[in-house]
Design a protein around this motif. Structure first.
Motif, PDB file in Angstrom:
ATOM      1  N   ARG A 116      52.204   3.872  64.617  1.00  0.00           N
ATOM      2  CA  ARG A 116      50.670   3.890  64.709  1.00  0.00           C
ATOM      3  C   ARG A 116      50.165   5.401  64.902  1.00  0.00           C
ATOM      4  NH1 ARG A 116      51.236  -0.899  67.509  1.00  0.00           N
ATOM      5  NH2 ARG A 116      51.242   0.090  69.370  1.00  0.00           N
ATOM      6  N   LEU A 117      50.800   6.183  65.615  1.00  0.00           N
ATOM      7  CA  LEU A 117      50.384   7.737  66.085  1.00  0.00           C
ATOM      8  C   LEU A 117      50.545   8.277  64.628  1.00  0.00           C
ATOM      9  CD1 LEU A 117      49.988   9.284  68.701  1.00  0.00           C
ATOM     10  CD2 LEU A 117      52.361  10.061  68.263  1.00  0.00           C
ATOM     11  N   THR A 118      51.147   8.142  63.874  1.00  0.00           N
ATOM     12  CA  THR A 118      51.422   8.956  62.438  1.00  0.00           C
ATOM     13  C   THR A 118      50.947   8.458  61.281  1.00  0.00           C
ATOM     14  OG1 THR A 118      53.647   7.839  62.073  1.00  0.00           O
ATOM     15  CG2 THR A 118      53.677   9.919  63.459  1.00  0.00           C
TER      16      THR A 118
ATOM     17  N   GLY B  42      48.988   7.153  58.391  1.00  0.00           N
ATOM     18  CA  GLY B  42      47.717   7.788  57.554  1.00  0.00           C
ATOM     19  C   GLY B  42      47.504   9.275  57.796  1.00  0.00           C
ATOM     20  N   SER B  43      48.303   9.865  58.785  1.00  0.00           N
ATOM     21  CA  SER B  43      48.250  11.252  58.884  1.00  0.00           C
ATOM     22  C   SER B  43      49.526  11.920  58.286  1.00  0.00           C
ATOM     23  CB  SER B  43      48.053  11.750  60.244  1.00  0.00           C
ATOM     24  OG  SER B  43      49.110  11.182  61.048  1.00  0.00           O
ATOM     25  N   GLU B  44      50.648  11.593  59.028  1.00  0.00           N
ATOM     26  CA  GLU B  44      51.993  12.013  58.094  1.00  0.00           C
ATOM     27  C   GLU B  44      52.883  11.296  57.583  1.00  0.00           C
ATOM     28  OE1 GLU B  44      51.254  12.580  61.734  1.00  0.00           O
ATOM     29  OE2 GLU B  44      51.399  14.910  61.813  1.00  0.00           O
ATOM     30  N   HIS B  45      53.783  11.883  56.564  1.00  0.00           N
ATOM     31  CA  HIS B  45      54.625  10.643  55.865  1.00  0.00           C
ATOM     32  C   HIS B  45      55.936  10.931  56.788  1.00  0.00           C
ATOM     33  CE1 HIS B  45      56.440   8.960  52.433  1.00  0.00           C
ATOM     34  NE2 HIS B  45      57.360   9.647  52.523  1.00  0.00           N
ATOM     35  N   ALA B  46      55.759  10.074  57.803  1.00  0.00           N
ATOM     36  CA  ALA B  46      56.996   9.945  58.779  1.00  0.00           C
ATOM     37  C   ALA B  46      57.362   8.678  58.743  1.00  0.00           C
ATOM     38  CB  ALA B  46      56.244  10.347  60.191  1.00  0.00           C
ATOM     39  N   LEU B  47      59.153   8.778  59.144  1.00  0.00           N
ATOM     40  CA  LEU B  47      59.734   7.473  58.787  1.00  0.00           C
ATOM     41  C   LEU B  47      60.571   7.355  60.207  1.00  0.00           C
ATOM     42  CD1 LEU B  47      60.652   8.522  55.472  1.00  0.00           C
ATOM     43  CD2 LEU B  47      59.739   6.263  55.721  1.00  0.00           C
ATOM     44  N   VAL B  48      60.123   6.151  61.008  1.00  0.00           N
ATOM     45  CA  VAL B  48      60.741   6.063  62.084  1.00  0.00           C
ATOM     46  C   VAL B  48      61.774   5.126  62.361  1.00  0.00           C
ATOM     47  CG1 VAL B  48      59.908   5.867  64.591  1.00  0.00           C
ATOM     48  CG2 VAL B  48      58.234   6.632  62.987  1.00  0.00           C
ATOM     49  N   TYR B  49      62.943   5.493  62.707  1.00  0.00           N
ATOM     50  CA  TYR B  49      64.095   4.472  62.799  1.00  0.00           C
ATOM     51  C   TYR B  49      64.386   4.570  64.374  1.00  0.00           C
ATOM     52  CZ  TYR B  49      64.396   5.879  57.747  1.00  0.00           C
ATOM     53  OH  TYR B  49      64.159   6.011  56.416  1.00  0.00           O
TER      54      TYR B  49
ATOM     55  N   ASN C 134      55.051  17.296  69.893  1.00  0.00           N
ATOM     56  CA  ASN C 134      54.188  17.212  71.215  1.00  0.00           C
ATOM     57  C   ASN C 134      53.426  15.829  71.272  1.00  0.00           C
ATOM     58  OD1 ASN C 134      55.124  19.771  71.455  1.00  0.00           O
ATOM     59  ND2 ASN C 134      53.256  20.579  70.552  1.00  0.00           N
ATOM     60  N   ARG C 135      53.087  15.462  70.279  1.00  0.00           N
ATOM     61  CA  ARG C 135      52.238  14.196  70.217  1.00  0.00           C
ATOM     62  C   ARG C 135      53.270  13.071  70.898  1.00  0.00           C
ATOM     63  NH1 ARG C 135      49.630  12.742  65.273  1.00  0.00           N
ATOM     64  NH2 ARG C 135      50.780  14.266  64.322  1.00  0.00           N
ATOM     65  N   ILE C 136      54.308  13.149  70.232  1.00  0.00           N
ATOM     66  CA  ILE C 136      55.491  11.775  70.418  1.00  0.00           C
ATOM     67  C   ILE C 136      55.677  12.072  71.931  1.00  0.00           C
ATOM     68  CG2 ILE C 136      57.657  10.644  69.975  1.00  0.00           C
ATOM     69  CD1 ILE C 136      56.936  11.798  67.121  1.00  0.00           C
ATOM     70  N   SER C 137      55.988  13.192  72.309  1.00  0.00           N
ATOM     71  CA  SER C 137      56.481  13.231  73.684  1.00  0.00           C
ATOM     72  C   SER C 137      55.338  12.977  74.751  1.00  0.00           C
ATOM     73  CB  SER C 137      56.985  14.973  74.108  1.00  0.00           C
ATOM     74  OG  SER C 137      56.055  15.625  74.122  1.00  0.00           O
ATOM     75  N   ALA C 138      54.077  13.169  74.420  1.00  0.00           N
ATOM     76  CA  ALA C 138      53.137  12.615  75.208  1.00  0.00           C
ATOM     77  C   ALA C 138      53.094  11.029  75.615  1.00  0.00           C
ATOM     78  CB  ALA C 138      51.759  13.053  74.698  1.00  0.00           C
TER      79      ALA C 138
ATOM     80  N   GLY D 285      49.598  16.334  57.926  1.00  0.00           N
ATOM     81  CA  GLY D 285      49.297  14.851  57.726  1.00  0.00           C
ATOM     82  C   GLY D 285      48.853  14.806  56.307  1.00  0.00           C
ATOM     83  N   ARG D 286      48.182  13.524  56.197  1.00  0.00           N
ATOM     84  CA  ARG D 286      47.713  13.279  54.655  1.00  0.00           C
ATOM     85  C   ARG D 286      46.547  14.048  54.434  1.00  0.00           C
ATOM     86  NH1 ARG D 286      46.528   7.532  51.634  1.00  0.00           N
ATOM     87  NH2 ARG D 286      44.457   8.242  50.864  1.00  0.00           N
ATOM     88  N   LYS D 287      46.280  14.639  53.284  1.00  0.00           N
ATOM     89  CA  LYS D 287      45.131  15.371  52.972  1.00  0.00           C
ATOM     90  C   LYS D 287      44.745  15.095  51.372  1.00  0.00           C
ATOM     91  CE  LYS D 287      44.418  19.157  56.030  1.00  0.00           C
ATOM     92  NZ  LYS D 287      45.392  19.741  56.786  1.00  0.00           N
ATOM     93  N   ASP D 288      43.519  15.098  51.393  1.00  0.00           N
ATOM     94  CA  ASP D 288      42.854  15.016  49.979  1.00  0.00           C
ATOM     95  C   ASP D 288      42.737  16.268  49.383  1.00  0.00           C
ATOM     96  OD1 ASP D 288      42.760  12.021  49.996  1.00  0.00           O
ATOM     97  OD2 ASP D 288      40.648  12.224  50.642  1.00  0.00           O
ATOM     98  N   PHE D 289      43.444  16.562  48.270  1.00  0.00           N
ATOM     99  CA  PHE D 289      43.270  17.901  47.333  1.00  0.00           C
ATOM    100  C   PHE D 289      42.260  17.462  46.211  1.00  0.00           C
ATOM    101  CE2 PHE D 289      46.715  20.568  48.569  1.00  0.00           C
ATOM    102  CZ  PHE D 289      47.085  19.775  49.858  1.00  0.00           C
ATOM    103  N   ILE D 290      41.583  18.456  45.806  1.00  0.00           N
ATOM    104  CA  ILE D 290      40.620  18.423  44.858  1.00  0.00           C
ATOM    105  C   ILE D 290      41.503  19.053  43.540  1.00  0.00           C
ATOM    106  CG2 ILE D 290      38.307  19.015  44.229  1.00  0.00           C
ATOM    107  CD1 ILE D 290      38.294  17.392  46.746  1.00  0.00           C
ATOM    108  N   VAL D 291      41.296  18.250  42.338  1.00  0.00           N
ATOM    109  CA  VAL D 291      41.565  18.721  41.272  1.00  0.00           C
ATOM    110  C   VAL D 291      40.593  19.705  40.682  1.00  0.00           C
ATOM    111  CG1 VAL D 291      42.422  18.078  38.830  1.00  0.00           C
ATOM    112  CG2 VAL D 291      42.801  16.529  40.834  1.00  0.00           C
TER     113      VAL D 291
END
Lengths: 277, 854
Positions: free
Chosen positions: B694-696, B698-705, B549-553, B169-175
């Motif tokens: 909604r599930l993904t 802000g966390s994953e860079h997911a494109l749902v079609y 797994n999260r989607i299948s739930a 998912g989305r994570k903050d990296f420190i420079v």
């Protein structure tokens, strides 16, 4: 590309950290100095006076930038064995970003040091490549050469005479010059060694172009198990105005250390709660 | 003496027909410009890839790789223990999406920074000569070092956070440090970051594997010897290659694009040849009488021949020089387009390299431009030199119809078209690309020979329509075409070439889309698909299985299939691997499997005891159902039977379908590129799509079609892939329009005397204008008809030969009726516009002057 401009990822190599202690211990003293102004003998006494077979130390680095902001790292240090045939282990306690990071160095005379690092966040023990001597040590003003075990024969020494009193001790001023440029990043170093103890109280270090680049000052000498040394050292980088203070809170010599700690496999299981095991 | 005298005649002609000379030279210049630009941009792209590899490789002399899948990290111990290895460092290379809305991708190099500086050049910010805190950098997996270029674009400083989408998912990296845009910092337009390789394993979900090991040989052991030693020690799935070979692999990845561009540039040159041919045909037609007089005065055939070729040579020289000058500027734009396609379609990282003038390209372009001029002028010059002086003093068109319509043209023309068509259908691919692509030139040559006959035949066909629609002027316009097949052929020829490429390219794209539509219907028929990228796939950003797994739930979801889509080395090249949970796949797509026993497929495939291969894999590697494929995985060799063949177009290299468990076992890779989601009956796909988003979010860079959106998305990917073909269409249209304008202007000027006579016998100016315009319309209709006929042959060529060369499979034949019908009014409008000015000139022409014109 000059070494100063090259990106070097400076981590605390085990051997380097071991050498932090070595330097400190080299500053330990026994009152054997009298009127024997032979430069090499003075330095030999400084370097070879530590006879302990193991060491435990609790200490911290405080790094000040030129604006005066500072960061502090604290660590414990363990060593078993004698110089040239030793194992050292450094475990960082603070700040939280580096808590639990452990560094192990296995030193053998005649072969390259083997160095390992454990990083809790990745739960990995990894081998570490030895660093260049001019590389800065974990972002401090010390370079790897500054904190490494000095080899007496790498330099020639010249006594420049009696010098000023530092921290209440009369001193000898000695000029150390590397026997060749491959042995040191410095062109020459001036040492102020206490006349009443084999302790370097002050150093000025000059780069290959003869410019003063660092100044090291030691203070607060204390004796532990018959060995005395400074508890406060300050290294100043002259060109950029930054400085690093090393404060030693606790030192123990010849305390029994668990030899099984000093293996790469043990790094991952290390819990640095007690000072001495 | 003779040549200077003839040169005077030529120069007088040039002065008299400045426009024709200008347009002809422009035709050559355009052809050379496109050729030069494409060659230069191609070279710039290759330079860029090579520079990228060089910078990323640093001083390493060898690399250990295993396609895109990576390999277990224990391999580095074997490598380091190999005698002759001076230094070996692991690498993970990831292209990530930063969460900055306006920023593209960021290349993250995961390296062991404690040792890697001996291999690669990093230069840190001068004001920050070191990483702020090296220990924190190593201890915190979210630490990275950033190129100053990227940092400045976003106002990032040391200690700031950079949001990035990772496998978790989305994570903050420190420079933790900045470096100058030199060495690796200059790669990928400066969008580069460096992080610790072990941290990269964690944050990018790489398990305990590396993408690559870069190594240096010791001085005592030559690189070749070390390469042999490593090959002998490492598992079969690992390759030890020189870094330059990786550059070659990158070049191979963009081969299709480069081929496409190359074909585009040759089309431009070919049309340039055609323009010269048209122009000189017209010039010869215009100068029949002059040639007749010269011949009557004793000028030898070879001197007439030399006069025309000399003119062509001069035009070629001027056109080529202008083309090279213009092409250099065009190259900058072409280079940007190619770099962009390389990154977006092929996921190939490059470094901006400005196009440079390469002497070889300059000389080649110049030589080709001049040669194209000479080739184009050769037939007309030969016709002029062979002219009978007596006939030349009469109207050559009416007296010598056999020269353009006789069997001497029809027989070889038909033979060339027939032979080339047979070659397109039956010649094997092993004859080589150059020979295969030459079939198009042979077809075009044959059609050119047949052109007068085709023009006349088509004109006769449209005569009644023109007569009915245009009245007497319409009939006269068509008669004029029929009477002058040479002149008309020149204009129709320009149209034919342009329209042929427009129709055939359009047909190819349509056919391809139709084929893709059928494929998506049969193979990609899950209700929803969750993808990692807006492109076909991301080479480095993947989901973890946890996502599935999260989607299948979700209560609406019946089942999910995790899909891995990657490339592995295969028989010296590469092949796509599609690892999918086969139970689910067979439940919804077993109809797509051809050949083999369905019972076998259902039994063996989910157990990992066989594979499916795509149709293009089967064609490329000549393997059939029942045959076996031998795959070198990082953990061992897999030798499996081919259980069936499926239609699949995800890779031009061909695809191998296997059960995901088998792939995970042998490649130690559990990354996920797509999640296919099947819903319970009656569930609304759009609502579930929103739930997954909604599930993904802000966390994953997911494109749902949804399935319908997936088809549109794939259509847009196809459009992106065909960007080059659209560029090709633009080139063809531009050159065709130049040809129409050129030939129509010249054609009207040539007929000045005819128009003047019409005026002299009482014809109105408006009638002259109508005649000119209607002839332009008639030419455009004939041009579309002939162009459509030529397209039939070229569609065959593209759907069979070009498709096989570029993509490895054939595309079904499709004729673009709608496009042809749509082209008719468009071409007529362009022709009318092109004829408008000449029509006005014809109207305003002084009758006395015009009669004396020739």
């Amino acid at each position: 590309m000059s070494s100063s401009s090259v990106c070097r990822v400076k981590l605390l190599s085990p051997v380097a950290s071991a050498c932090v202690c070595a330097v400190l211990l080299c500053l330990a003293c026994t009152p054997v100095f009298a009127a024997s102004p032979d430069a090499r003998q003075i330095m030999e006494d400084v370097y070879r006076q530590d006879t302990s077979h193991d060491t435990f130390m609790r200490a911290g680095f405080e790094v000040f930038d030129k604006e005066g902001r500072h960061t502090k790292k604290t660590f414990t240090y363990r060593r078993i064995g004698s110089p040239g045939d030793s194992k050292t282990l450094v475990v960082f306690n603070a700040p939280k970003e580096i808590r639990g990071v452990a560094l192990l160095s296995i030193n053998r005379t005649g072969v390259s040091d083997r160095q390992y690092m454990y990083i809790p966040a990745t739960q990995r023990v990894r081998a570490v490549v030895p660093q260049e001597r001019s590389a800065h040590f974990i972002g401090t003003d010390f370079t790897f050469e500054d904190i490494a075990e000095r080899v007496l024969d790498d330099f020639t020494y010249r006594l420049l005479g009696e010098a000023e009193t530092i921290e209440g001790h009369k001193t000898w001023k000695i000029e150390a010059t590397p026997v060749d440029s491959s042995r040191s990043q410095y062109k020459f170093i001036y040492y102020w060694v206490a006349q009443d103890a084999p302790v370097i109280l002050h150093s000025e270090l000059y780069d290959a172009q003869g410019r003063e680049v660092r100044v090291l000052h030691a203070s607060q000498l204390k004796r532990v198990s018959g060995i005395c040394g400074p508890r406060h050292m300050e290294m100043t980088s002259v060109p950029n105005g930054t400085r690093t203070v090393l404060v030693i809170d606790e030192v123990k010599f010849n305390a029994p250390l668990d030899e099984t700690l000093f293996t790469p496999q043990a790094l991952g299981q290390l819990h640095d709660s007690g000072p001495v095991r | 003496m003779m040549i200077p005298a003839l040169w005077q005649i030529s120069s007088r002609q040039w002065r008299a027909h400045r426009l024709r000379v200008l347009m002809t030279t422009l035709g050559i210049a355009l052809g050379v410009a496109v050729f030069f630009a494409v060659r230069t941009a191609n070279t710039a792209l290759l330079d860029s890839l090579s520079l990228t590899v060089e910078r990323l490789a640093g001083k390493s002399t060898l690399e250990v790789t295993s396609g895109e899948t990576g390999f277990p990290e224990e391999v580095i111990d074997t490598v380091r223990a190999t005698p002759g290895v001076e230094l070996a460092e692991p690498v993970i290379e990831v292209i990530v999406h930063s969460a900055f809305a306006d920023e593209g991708n960021l290349l993250i190099l995961g390296v062991d920074t404690t040792g890697d500086q001996q291999l690669r050049q990093y230069e840190f910010d001068r004001s920050q000569t070191e990483i702020a805190d090296p220990l924190t950098y190593l201890a915190q997996p979210n630490s990275l070092l950033l190129s100053r270029a990227f940092a400045e674009r976003h106002g990032l400083r040391i200690g700031d956070r950079l949001p990035i989408f990772t496998a978790h998912g989305r994570k903050d990296f420190i420079v933790q440090g900045l470096f100058q845009p030199v060495g690796v910092g200059a790669v990928f337009g400066g969008n580069v970051a460096v992080m610790d390789v072990y941290s990269a394993q964690v944050v990018f979900d790489r398990g305990r594997s590396f993408d690559r090991i870069d190594l240096m040989n010791s001085r005592s052991v030559p690189v070749d010897e070390l390469q042999r030693r490593l090959c002998a020690r490492l598992p079969a799935g690992l390759e030890t290659v020189r870094p330059q070979m990786r550059g070659q692999a990158l070049e191979n990845a963009v081969t299709a694009m480069r081929l496409g561009m190359l074909i585009t540039s040759f089309i431009a040159l070919l049309v340039g040849v055609y323009i010269i041919f048209n122009s000189f045909t017209i010039a010869v037609n215009q100068r029949w009488k002059e040639i007749g007089i010269l011949r009557s005065l004793g000028v030898e055939r070879r001197n007439v021949y030399a006069m025309f070729l000399g003119e062509a040579l001069l035009m070629g020289v001027i056109g080529s020089i202008s083309g090279i000058a213009g092409g250099f500027y065009l190259a900058a734009a072409a280079s940007k387009v190619m770099g962009s396609i390389a990154a977006s379609v092929y996921g190939v990282i490059s470094t901006a390299v400005a196009p440079r003038l390469h002497p070889v390209t300059v000389l080649t372009s110049f030589a080709l431009g001049v040669a194209a001029s000479l080739i184009g002028a050769w037939f007309p010059a030969r016709a002029a030199s062979c002219l009978d002086p007596i006939l030349a003093l009469h109207n050559i068109e009416s007296r010598q119809p056999e020269s353009s319509l006789g069997w001497k043209r029809i027989a070889p023309g038909s033979a060339l078209v027939l032979v080339a068509s047979l070659l397109v259908h039956f010649s094997p691919s092993r004859v080589g690309m150059t020979l295969q692509l030459s079939y198009a030139a042979v077809i075009l040559l044959g059609l050119t020979l047949l052109l007068p006959m085709l023009v006349q035949g088509s004109a006769r066909l449209i005569h009644p329509v023109m007569d009915w629609a245009g009245g007497a002027e319409g009939g006269l316009a068509v008669d004029a075409m029929v009477r002058s097949p040479r002149r008309s052929s020149a204009t129709v020829g320009a149209l034919m070439v342009g329209l042929m490429f427009v129709f055939s390219t359009g047909a190819y794209i349509q056919s391809y889309k139709h084929m893709i539509g059928r494929w998506t219907h049969r193979m990609l028929n899950s209700d929803l698909v969750v993808a990692t990228s807006t492109l076909l796939r991301s080479t480095s950003y993947h989901f973890s299985e946890d996502m599935g797994n999260r989607i299948s739930a979700l209560p609406e979801v019946k089942s999910v299939e995790n899909v891995r889509f990657t490339f592995i080395p295969f028989q010296g090249d590469s092949a796509a691997v599609i690892a999918i949970e086969m139970d689910g796949f067979l439940a919804r797509a077993s109809d797509a499997i051809e050949g083999g026993s369905s019972r076998h497929v259902r039994e063996l495939l989910p157990r990992g005891e066989g594979v499916l291969v795509s149709n293009n894999f089967s064609a490329r590697w000549r393997c059939r159902v029942g045959g076996r494929v031998r795959l070198n995985a990082p953990t061992g060799v897999l030798d499996l039977p081919i259980l069936g063949i499926v239609e699949d177009y995800r890779s031009d290299k061909g695809s191998i379908f296997m059960d995901r468990a088998l792939y995970k076992k042998f490649w130690k890779d559990d990354a996920v590129d797509f999640v296919d989601v099947n819903l319970k009956p009656g569930e609304d796909a759009t609502l579930v799509k929103r739930k997954i988003e909604r599930l993904t979010s802000g966390s994953e860079h997911a494109l749902v079609y949804t399935n319908a959106e997936l088809r549109i998305w794939i259509g847009s990917l196809v459009d992106q892939f065909f960007l080059l073909n659209y560029m090709q269409l633009v080139v063809a249209v531009v050159v065709a329009v130049v040809g129409i304008v050129n030939t129509l202007i010249v054609s009207v000027m040539e007929r000045s005397r005819e128009f003047a006579i019409v005026r002299a016998v009482g014809g109105y100016c408006s009638q002259i204008r109508k005649m000119v315009l209607l002839e332009a319309v008639a030419i455009s209709i004939v041009g579309v008809m002939v162009g459509a006929l030529a397209a039939v042959f070229n569609i065959q060529f593209m759907s069979r030969t070009v498709s096989t060369v570029v993509a490895g499979y054939e595309v079904p034949f499709y004729f673009p009726w709608l496009l042809v019908l749509a082209a008719l009014p468009a071409v007529a409008a362009v022709s009318l516009l092109a004829a408008w000015l000449p029509a006005l000139r014809a109207m305003r022409m002084s009758v006395i002057e015009a009669i004396g014109y020739e």
